[in-house]
Design a protein around this motif. Structure first.
Motif, PDB file in Angstrom:
ATOM      1  N   VAL A  19      53.447  45.885  60.265  1.00 35.31           N
ATOM      2  CA  VAL A  19      52.650  45.268  59.193  1.00 35.31           C
ATOM      3  C   VAL A  19      51.796  44.146  59.768  1.00 35.31           C
ATOM      4  O   VAL A  19      50.597  44.046  59.499  1.00 35.31           O
ATOM      5  CB  VAL A  19      53.563  44.745  58.050  1.00 35.31           C
ATOM      6  N   LYS A  20      52.415  43.326  60.586  1.00 37.72           N
ATOM      7  CA  LYS A  20      51.706  42.197  61.212  1.00 37.72           C
ATOM      8  C   LYS A  20      50.521  42.708  62.043  1.00 37.72           C
ATOM      9  O   LYS A  20      49.403  42.197  61.955  1.00 37.72           O
ATOM     10  CB  LYS A  20      52.692  41.416  62.093  1.00 37.72           C
ATOM     11  N   GLU A  21      50.791  43.733  62.811  1.00 37.24           N
ATOM     12  CA  GLU A  21      49.772  44.330  63.690  1.00 37.24           C
ATOM     13  C   GLU A  21      48.616  44.912  62.863  1.00 37.24           C
ATOM     14  O   GLU A  21      47.438  44.717  63.185  1.00 37.24           O
ATOM     15  CB  GLU A  21      50.483  45.447  64.473  1.00 37.24           C
ATOM     16  N   LEU A  22      48.955  45.599  61.777  1.00 35.37           N
ATOM     17  CA  LEU A  22      47.934  46.229  60.931  1.00 35.37           C
ATOM     18  C   LEU A  22      47.097  45.208  60.177  1.00 35.37           C
ATOM     19  O   LEU A  22      45.899  45.410  59.972  1.00 35.37           O
ATOM     20  CB  LEU A  22      48.588  47.202  59.938  1.00 35.37           C
ATOM     21  N   VAL A  23      47.735  44.108  59.751  1.00 35.20           N
ATOM     22  CA  VAL A  23      46.982  43.045  59.055  1.00 35.20           C
ATOM     23  C   VAL A  23      45.940  42.475  60.015  1.00 35.20           C
ATOM     24  O   VAL A  23      44.774  42.279  59.639  1.00 35.20           O
ATOM     25  CB  VAL A  23      47.927  41.925  58.528  1.00 35.20           C
ATOM     26  N   GLN A  24      46.350  42.251  61.256  1.00 34.53           N
ATOM     27  CA  GLN A  24      45.414  41.745  62.263  1.00 34.53           C
ATOM     28  C   GLN A  24      44.286  42.750  62.500  1.00 34.53           C
ATOM     29  O   GLN A  24      43.108  42.385  62.576  1.00 34.53           O
ATOM     30  CB  GLN A  24      46.163  41.454  63.579  1.00 34.53           C
ATOM     31  N   ALA A  25      44.659  44.019  62.590  1.00 32.66           N
ATOM     32  CA  ALA A  25      43.655  45.076  62.815  1.00 32.66           C
ATOM     33  C   ALA A  25      42.655  45.124  61.657  1.00 32.66           C
ATOM     34  O   ALA A  25      41.444  45.269  61.873  1.00 32.66           O
ATOM     35  CB  ALA A  25      44.356  46.430  62.966  1.00 32.66           C
ATOM     36  N   ALA A  26      43.165  44.977  60.433  1.00 32.42           N
ATOM     37  CA  ALA A  26      42.291  44.997  59.250  1.00 32.42           C
ATOM     38  C   ALA A  26      41.320  43.815  59.278  1.00 32.42           C
ATOM     39  O   ALA A  26      40.128  43.962  58.984  1.00 32.42           O
ATOM     40  CB  ALA A  26      43.132  44.972  57.980  1.00 32.42           C
ATOM     41  N   LEU A  27      41.830  42.649  59.670  1.00 34.31           N
ATOM     42  CA  LEU A  27      40.964  41.463  59.789  1.00 34.31           C
ATOM     43  C   LEU A  27      39.905  41.694  60.861  1.00 34.31           C
ATOM     44  O   LEU A  27      38.728  41.363  60.664  1.00 34.31           O
ATOM     45  CB  LEU A  27      41.796  40.225  60.132  1.00 34.31           C
ATOM     46  N   ASP A  28      40.324  42.290  61.981  1.00 34.42           N
ATOM     47  CA  ASP A  28      39.391  42.560  63.081  1.00 34.42           C
ATOM     48  C   ASP A  28      38.293  43.543  62.658  1.00 34.42           C
ATOM     49  O   ASP A  28      37.177  43.493  63.163  1.00 34.42           O
ATOM     50  CB  ASP A  28      40.135  43.115  64.308  1.00 34.42           C
ATOM     51  N   GLN A  29      38.641  44.427  61.708  1.00 35.94           N
ATOM     52  CA  GLN A  29      37.652  45.396  61.195  1.00 35.94           C
ATOM     53  C   GLN A  29      36.699  44.753  60.190  1.00 35.94           C
ATOM     54  O   GLN A  29      35.794  45.385  59.681  1.00 35.94           O
ATOM     55  CB  GLN A  29      38.370  46.562  60.512  1.00 35.94           C
ATOM     56  N   GLY A  30      36.994  43.471  59.866  1.00 39.89           N
ATOM     57  CA  GLY A  30      36.105  42.772  58.932  1.00 39.89           C
ATOM     58  C   GLY A  30      36.460  42.975  57.463  1.00 39.89           C
ATOM     59  O   GLY A  30      35.655  42.697  56.569  1.00 39.89           O
ATOM     60  N   ILE A  31      37.663  43.482  57.213  1.00 38.38           N
ATOM     61  CA  ILE A  31      38.092  43.652  55.812  1.00 38.38           C
ATOM     62  C   ILE A  31      38.439  42.274  55.245  1.00 38.38           C
ATOM     63  O   ILE A  31      39.096  41.465  55.899  1.00 38.38           O
ATOM     64  CB  ILE A  31      39.297  44.616  55.712  1.00 38.38           C
ATOM     65  N   ALA A  32      37.997  42.015  54.026  1.00 38.17           N
ATOM     66  CA  ALA A  32      38.199  40.703  53.399  1.00 38.17           C
ATOM     67  C   ALA A  32      39.687  40.401  53.246  1.00 38.17           C
ATOM     68  O   ALA A  32      40.458  41.290  52.850  1.00 38.17           O
ATOM     69  CB  ALA A  32      37.523  40.660  52.035  1.00 38.17           C
ATOM     70  N   PRO A  33      40.101  39.150  53.540  1.00 34.10           N
ATOM     71  CA  PRO A  33      41.516  38.774  53.410  1.00 34.10           C
ATOM     72  C   PRO A  33      42.103  39.100  52.026  1.00 34.10           C
ATOM     73  O   PRO A  33      43.232  39.577  51.934  1.00 34.10           O
ATOM     74  CB  PRO A  33      41.507  37.261  53.662  1.00 34.10           C
ATOM     75  N   ALA A  34      41.315  38.876  50.959  1.00 35.60           N
ATOM     76  CA  ALA A  34      41.815  39.145  49.597  1.00 35.60           C
ATOM     77  C   ALA A  34      42.106  40.633  49.395  1.00 35.60           C
ATOM     78  O   ALA A  34      43.053  41.007  48.698  1.00 35.60           O
ATOM     79  CB  ALA A  34      40.805  38.663  48.557  1.00 35.60           C
ATOM     80  N   VAL A  35      41.285  41.481  50.012  1.00 33.79           N
ATOM     81  CA  VAL A  35      41.481  42.945  49.900  1.00 33.79           C
ATOM     82  C   VAL A  35      42.770  43.341  50.627  1.00 33.79           C
ATOM     83  O   VAL A  35      43.566  44.132  50.117  1.00 33.79           O
ATOM     84  CB  VAL A  35      40.254  43.706  50.469  1.00 33.79           C
ATOM     85  N   ILE A  36      42.969  42.766  51.813  1.00 35.85           N
ATOM     86  CA  ILE A  36      44.194  43.066  52.585  1.00 35.85           C
ATOM     87  C   ILE A  36      45.422  42.621  51.789  1.00 35.85           C
ATOM     88  O   ILE A  36      46.420  43.338  51.707  1.00 35.85           O
ATOM     89  CB  ILE A  36      44.165  42.363  53.963  1.00 35.85           C
ATOM     90  N   LEU A  37      45.319  41.436  51.173  1.00 35.08           N
ATOM     91  CA  LEU A  37      46.434  40.903  50.378  1.00 35.08           C
ATOM     92  C   LEU A  37      46.746  41.813  49.195  1.00 35.08           C
ATOM     93  O   LEU A  37      47.879  42.254  49.010  1.00 35.08           O
ATOM     94  CB  LEU A  37      46.100  39.490  49.880  1.00 35.08           C
ATOM     95  N   ASN A  38      45.710  42.109  48.401  1.00 34.37           N
ATOM     96  CA  ASN A  38      45.933  42.849  47.144  1.00 34.37           C
ATOM     97  C   ASN A  38      46.207  44.330  47.343  1.00 34.37           C
ATOM     98  O   ASN A  38      47.108  44.889  46.726  1.00 34.37           O
ATOM     99  CB  ASN A  38      44.731  42.660  46.204  1.00 34.37           C
ATOM    100  N   GLU A  39      45.407  44.972  48.218  1.00 36.84           N
ATOM    101  CA  GLU A  39      45.529  46.432  48.365  1.00 36.84           C
ATOM    102  C   GLU A  39      46.553  46.841  49.418  1.00 36.84           C
ATOM    103  O   GLU A  39      46.963  47.992  49.472  1.00 36.84           O
ATOM    104  CB  GLU A  39      44.155  47.038  48.694  1.00 36.84           C
ATOM    105  N   GLY A  40      46.962  45.869  50.256  1.00 30.17           N
ATOM    106  CA  GLY A  40      47.960  46.156  51.288  1.00 30.17           C
ATOM    107  C   GLY A  40      49.311  45.569  50.951  1.00 30.17           C
ATOM    108  O   GLY A  40      50.215  46.268  50.489  1.00 30.17           O
TER     109      GLY A  40
END
Length: 211
Positions: A19-40
């Motif tokens: 999960v930690k690794e994927l959250v970082q990957a999502a941030l690196d892809q430029g996905i908004a933090p709020a989207v990662i929080l809510n949809e992940g």
């Protein structure tokens, strides 16, 4: 968005490092933090909450999923703050005076965090003043109280009376729970809500916040 679905899936399975690794990957892809929080993260915890209510998963699975959520949040928190993403609300939580049990309270705290709340945990054996001070200092609008002993349940009433004495009853909502606690007891002492389990407590907090 594939990566947020993957975060949710790994969280449900309790795969914290992933999960930690994927959250970082999502941030690196430029996905908004709020989207990662809510949809992940929150989406995954919602599934765990629903399964917990239906007795499809039990306390150990919830704890493992919550640990995965925590690891994801470690990466995400600074980015959420920088993006100005606010928690959906603030809840003060604690076990009432004289009661030293904390497993139920901790589960509720995890479920609340999983639903997007900021949780101010007062710990165990909390005097009424401690709950009220924490709520006033943090700006929380809900106080959650837990008791596992029938002998400590009257302390819940004392917190509600102290809130009324401070002129805060109604402004700060109260919810109660714990093995011996019932809806009729909540009605009797004037609590704003009662939750039978940790997943229901998160739903109740959302309802109390809106009312």
């Amino acid at each position: 968005m594939a990566v947020t679905n993957e975060i949710a899936e790994c969280l449900i399975k309790g795969q914290a490092p992933k999960v930690k690794e994927l959250v970082q990957a999502a941030l690196d892809q430029g996905i908004a933090p709020a989207v990662i929080l809510n949809e992940g993260l929150i989406a995954g915890m919602n599934v765990i909450g629903e399964r917990f209510k239906k007795n499809e998963v039990y306390v150990p699975e919830v704890l493992i999923a919550a640990r995965a959520m925590k690891m994801g949040m470690e990466v995400l928190k600074p980015r959420l703050a920088a993006a100005g993403v606010e928690p959906i609300g603030k809840v003060v939580i604690g076990t009432v005076k004289g009661d030293l049990h904390d497993i139920g309270k901790n589960l509720v705290a995890m479920m609340l965090e999983g639903a997007g709340f900021q949780v101010i945990d007062c710990g165990i054996d909390c005097a009424p003043e401690k709950f009220i001070k924490a709520a006033q200092e943090s700006g929380a609008t809900v106080i959650g109280m837990s008791a596992l002993l029938t002998t400590t349940m009257p302390a819940m009433k004392q917190v509600i009376e102290a809130l009324a004495a401070a002129g805060l009853k109604g402004k700060i909502k109260t919810m109660i729970g714990g093995a011996p606690v019932t809806q009729s007891y909540a009605d009797e002492i004037g609590a704003d809500g009662y939750a039978a389990d940790a997943a229901s407590a998160a739903d109740l907090a959302k309802t109390l916040m809106r009312n």
